[in-house]
Design an enzyme around this catalytic site. Structure first.
Site, PDB file in Angstrom:
ATOM      1  CB  CYS A  12      -0.932  -0.006   1.200  1.00 35.60           C
ATOM      2  SG  CYS A  12      -0.135  -0.479   2.734  1.00 35.60           S
ATOM      3  CG  HIS A  36      -1.066   4.006   4.857  1.00 37.11           C
ATOM      4  ND1 HIS A  36      -1.730   3.579   5.977  1.00 37.11           N
ATOM      5  CD2 HIS A  36      -0.534   2.877   4.298  1.00 37.11           C
ATOM      6  CE1 HIS A  36      -1.606   2.267   6.088  1.00 37.11           C
ATOM      7  NE2 HIS A  36      -0.891   1.808   5.080  1.00 37.11           N
TER       8      HIS A  36
END
Ligand code: A2P
Length: 347
Positions: free
Chosen positions: A130, A243
């Site tokens: 990711c 994130h």
């Protein structure tokens, strides 16, 4: 469900699995049959898809018969366990785990960056980590204009990267702390609520953790640039599902900020979000649920004439995992790359 692709989702009950189901529906992926697979713990659970209620099945060899495409997000060991069965059954596996990412004959694909790599697949295509996907979207468009010599990144990673249980754990911990109780830990080694800690993946001999080394190795493979010098520090923060990353780039020549901003404003999958007057920049709560990676604070590095600084936030479950996998699936359909391929990948 009639004309279309026969799809199975391995790990359908997880955080990424559920997002995969939602994205297939939202993006009108051409599906003729959808199988939802998970561990025996979830067998019989019902999940809705396009108005139908589908039952989750326990993963088995039979489940992969007469399937064209498997979207796997059930962890590396589960991917390794089933990969051979899946490719032998003639299906193509888009794997969200790290199990095959660095294998030589497994393309590691971000459709906005290296869609051409998908055509080389031999039954398995890997979805990158990711943090790597989010960073790649923001820096590859600059790298194409002026090759990056060195990249330093620090991540601020949400709980979702450790799965649905970890997200629930952080909420429980926060509640416990607010009640003056001691938080319990299971998915993480330490309480994450009201805390931060260096990423909990195993440490390598060089002193970097595996998550950090994924950013180094996967970025080089996706960009096709084995020489970029990359150093990463990965940190868990008590955010639920998006994130953030602070990125420093070094080029051979100065890279004007205005030029970088203009390039990123046109870059696929990127949204430049910055309002300098109001000190407004990308934030994980606003990136949550969004497809684009938000990029901002694009500025000259005052410590280096050829350096640039930038900041990003992106949804870890969406573009960082499920959306990228669905985009790979769309690419396979568009380029007619789903025909059963005999894998020579060692699985
Ligand atoms: P289950 O819910 O039955 O445990 P997450 O990353 O959010 O924790 O999700 C992991 C996903 O992978 C879940 O759907 C989980 O199913 C599935 N999974 C985990 N281990 C296995 C396994 N050994 N076989 C099949 N599915 C698994």
């Amino acid at each position: 469900m009639s004309e279309g692709i026969r799809v199975a989702i391995l790990g359908a009950t997880g955080a990424v699995g559920k997002e995969l189901i939602q994205l297939l529906e939202e993006r009108s992926f051409p599906i003729s049959q959808l199988k939802l697979l998970a561990s025996p713990r979830s067998a019989g659970q019902e999940i809705s898809f396009r108005g139908d209620s589908l039952k989750v099945e326990t993963v088995s060899a039979e489940a992969f018969q007469e399937v064209d495409l498997v979207l796997a997000s059930a962890g590396g060991s589960t991917s390794k366990e089933w990969a051979r069965t899946i490719v032998d059954a003639g299906a193509v596996m888009v794997d969200n785990s790290s199990a095959f990412r660095m294998a030589e004959n497994v393309p590691l694909v971000v459709p906005e960056i290296n869609p051409q790599a998908a055509a080389q697949h031999q039954g398995i295509i890997a979805n990158p980590n990711c943090t790597t996907i989010l960073m790649g979207l923001a820096v590859y468009p600059l790298h194409q204009v002026q090759p990056i010599q060195r990249l330093i990144v620090a991540t601020y990673q949400s709980a979702s990267g450790a799965g649905a249980k970890a997200m629930a754990e952080v909420k429980k911990q926060a509640q416990a702390i607010l009640n003056d109780e001691t938080p319990t830990t299971e998915a993480f080694p330490y309480p994450l609520a009201f805390n931060v800690f260096p990423h909990n993946s195993p440490l390598t001999e060089q002193g970097y953790c595996q998550e950090e080394m994924k950013m180094v190795k996967e970025t080089r493979k996706i960009f096709g640039s084995p020489d970029i010098r990359i150093s990463a520090t990965c940190v868990r923060v008590p955010v639920l599902r998006a994130h953030s990353e602070a990125i420093n780039l070094e080029f051979a020549e100065p890279f004007p900020v205005g030029k970088a901003k203009a390039i990123l404003q046109d870059a696929p999958g990127v949204e430049v979000r910055e309002d300098w007057e109001n000190n407004y920049f990308p934030m994980p709560n606003e990136a949550t649920g969004q497809d684009e990676v938000f990029v901002g604070r694009i500025r000259q590095d005052i410590s280096h004439p050829c350096g640039l600084e930038l900041w990003l936030s992106g949804d870890q479950i969406r573009k960082g995992a499920a959306l990228n996998a669905v985009q790979i699936a769309e690419l396979l359909v568009k380029e007619n790359l789903l025909q059963g391929t005999q894998s020579t990948v060692s699985v």
